[in-house]
Design a protein around this motif. Structure first.
Motif, short mmCIF file in Angstrom:
data_model
loop_
_atom_site.label_atom_id
_atom_site.label_comp_id
_atom_site.label_asym_id
_atom_site.label_seq_id
_atom_site.Cartn_x
_atom_site.Cartn_y
_atom_site.Cartn_z
N VAL A 198 3.86 1.69 -1.20
CA VAL A 198 4.50 1.88 -2.52
C VAL A 198 3.48 2.36 -3.56
CG1 VAL A 198 5.59 0.65 -4.45
CG2 VAL A 198 6.40 0.28 -2.12
N LEU A 199 2.32 1.67 -3.62
CA LEU A 199 1.34 2.01 -4.65
C LEU A 199 0.74 3.41 -4.42
CD1 LEU A 199 -0.51 -1.41 -5.21
CD2 LEU A 199 1.46 -0.48 -6.42
N TRP A 244 0.82 -1.21 0.00
CA TRP A 244 0.00 0.00 0.00
C TRP A 244 0.86 1.26 0.00
CZ3 TRP A 244 -4.79 0.85 -1.33
CH2 TRP A 244 -5.63 -0.25 -1.45
N TYR A 297 3.40 6.15 -5.11
CA TYR A 297 3.65 6.35 -6.54
C TYR A 297 2.47 7.08 -7.21
CZ TYR A 297 5.12 5.47 -11.33
OH TYR A 297 5.49 5.63 -12.65
N ALA A 298 1.25 6.72 -6.81
CA ALA A 298 0.07 7.40 -7.37
C ALA A 298 0.11 8.90 -7.02
CB ALA A 298 -1.21 6.77 -6.84
N ARG A 345 3.17 15.35 -10.08
CA ARG A 345 3.96 15.64 -11.29
C ARG A 345 3.06 16.19 -12.41
NH1 ARG A 345 7.59 10.58 -12.91
NH2 ARG A 345 9.10 11.46 -14.32
N LEU A 346 1.89 15.54 -12.57
CA LEU A 346 0.95 15.99 -13.61
C LEU A 346 0.46 17.40 -13.34
CD1 LEU A 346 -1.48 13.08 -14.57
CD2 LEU A 346 -0.19 14.56 -16.08
N ARG A 386 2.77 10.67 -6.29
CA ARG A 386 3.88 11.27 -7.02
C ARG A 386 3.47 11.61 -8.46
NH1 ARG A 386 8.32 9.57 -10.16
NH2 ARG A 386 10.12 10.91 -9.85
N LEU A 387 2.75 10.67 -9.11
CA LEU A 387 2.31 10.91 -10.48
C LEU A 387 1.32 12.07 -10.55
CD1 LEU A 387 1.82 7.32 -11.97
CD2 LEU A 387 3.57 8.98 -12.56
N GLN A 388 0.40 12.12 -9.61
CA GLN A 388 -0.60 13.21 -9.60
C GLN A 388 0.08 14.56 -9.42
OE1 GLN A 388 -3.75 13.16 -10.18
NE2 GLN A 388 -4.47 11.06 -9.91
#
Lengths: 239, 47
Positions: free
Chosen positions: B17-18, B15, B21-22, B28-29, B24-26
């Motif tokens: 890690v997932l 949990w 990462y989610a 970044r976007l 981090r991506l949001q």
């Protein structure tokens, strides 16, 4: 900017909906795996780690398959979207491969008595992880987009082919790691939990790749804008 | 009972890690979309 697969059809709201569905599927599948499966004869409740370790590994393999397809298509068609897709999938593959190794280590400690051993499955997976780090490092070192795409496509194909070695390693060199787990090889009591968790991880994988692909496209746009600005400044100085 | 420590560690790590990462991506976007919006490319940034 070349064509894209995703932004035309997937709005931010749809990303969010997919993320929520993936999250809900993961919670449901894990709860079922934790609560409904009986203890294994040899491993006891430790068997429940299979529900996260094996789907994480499968998802990583699928991500590498996307890297392979994207890389081959880029070399064939020279369209930037394929390079960006491969790069997006490679980053997701790195996260999932690292997670797979860490989960395997947590499972290995109580069952094998060690956190790590140079078993062929573990070693080939570690090599795969290092190759993926190399792929992403290469992308950050090379500035020229076409050269970066060509070189990383070559490394991406090589890394993806290594997945076959990882997959077959438990048959070629039979040592400590058990042979591949799948719903057809595990006890029927565990098959449903494994299937549902695999499905949930698949949704997470799709969500991550779509999100990362979109970020990759926007990064290229920012990069292109910076290049255009530099060019304009150069021309002004020249005049 | 000690085996549950490892199970909790495995699920907890998954949990962390997932979700990390989610997020981090949001982040970044959002940063990229803001950057493009500031450069006058808002239409491309929010299809």
């Amino acid at each position: 900017m070349p064509g894209s697969f995703v932004p035309a059809v997937v709005s931010r709201r749809r990303y969010q909906i997919l993320g929520i569905i993936a999250l809900a599927a993961l919670v449901g599948a894990e709860l079922l795996g934790l609560s409904a499966s009986p203890p294994d004869r040899d491993m006891g409740h430790l068997q429940k780690i299979m529900y996260v370790h094996v789907p994480a590994a499968w998802s990583a393999f699928l991500a590498f398959f996307v890297v392979f397809i994207g890389s081959v298509l880029y070399l064939w068609k020279r369209e930037e979207r394929y390079d960006l897709l491969a790069a997006a999938a490679a980053e997701v593959a790195l996260v999932l491969t690292a997670l797979t190794l860490a989960l395997g280590s947590i499972w290995g400690r109580p069952t094998w008595g060690v956190w790590w051993t140079w078993d062929p499955r573990l070693t080939t997976t570690a090599i795969l992880l290092v190759m993926t780090v190399g792929y992403l490092a290469l992308r950050s070192f090379v500035d020229e987009p076409d050269r970066r795409a060509r070189w990383s496509a070559a490394v991406g194909i090589l890394a993806s082919l290594n997945v076959l070695v990882v997959y077959k390693s438990v048959q070629w060199w039979r040592t400590l790691h058990q042979v591949q787990s799948s719903p057809s090889t595990v006890d029927p009591a565990y098959a449903l939990g494994l299937r549902l968790n695999a499905l949930a991880f698949l949704l997470v994988l799709v969500y991550f790749i779509l999100l990362r692909y979109r970020a990759a496209r926007l990064e290229r746009l920012v990069e292109a804008q910076a290049e255009a600005r530099e060019l304009a400044q150069g021309e002004e100085l020249h005049v | 009972m000690s085996e549950w420590r490892f199970i909790v560690a495995a699920y907890g790590l998954t949990w962390v890690v997932l979700v990390a990462y989610a997020i981090r991506l949001q982040v970044r976007l959002r940063r990229l979309e803001r950057q493009l919006g500031a450069n006058g490319n808002g239409a491309e940034a929010t299809p």
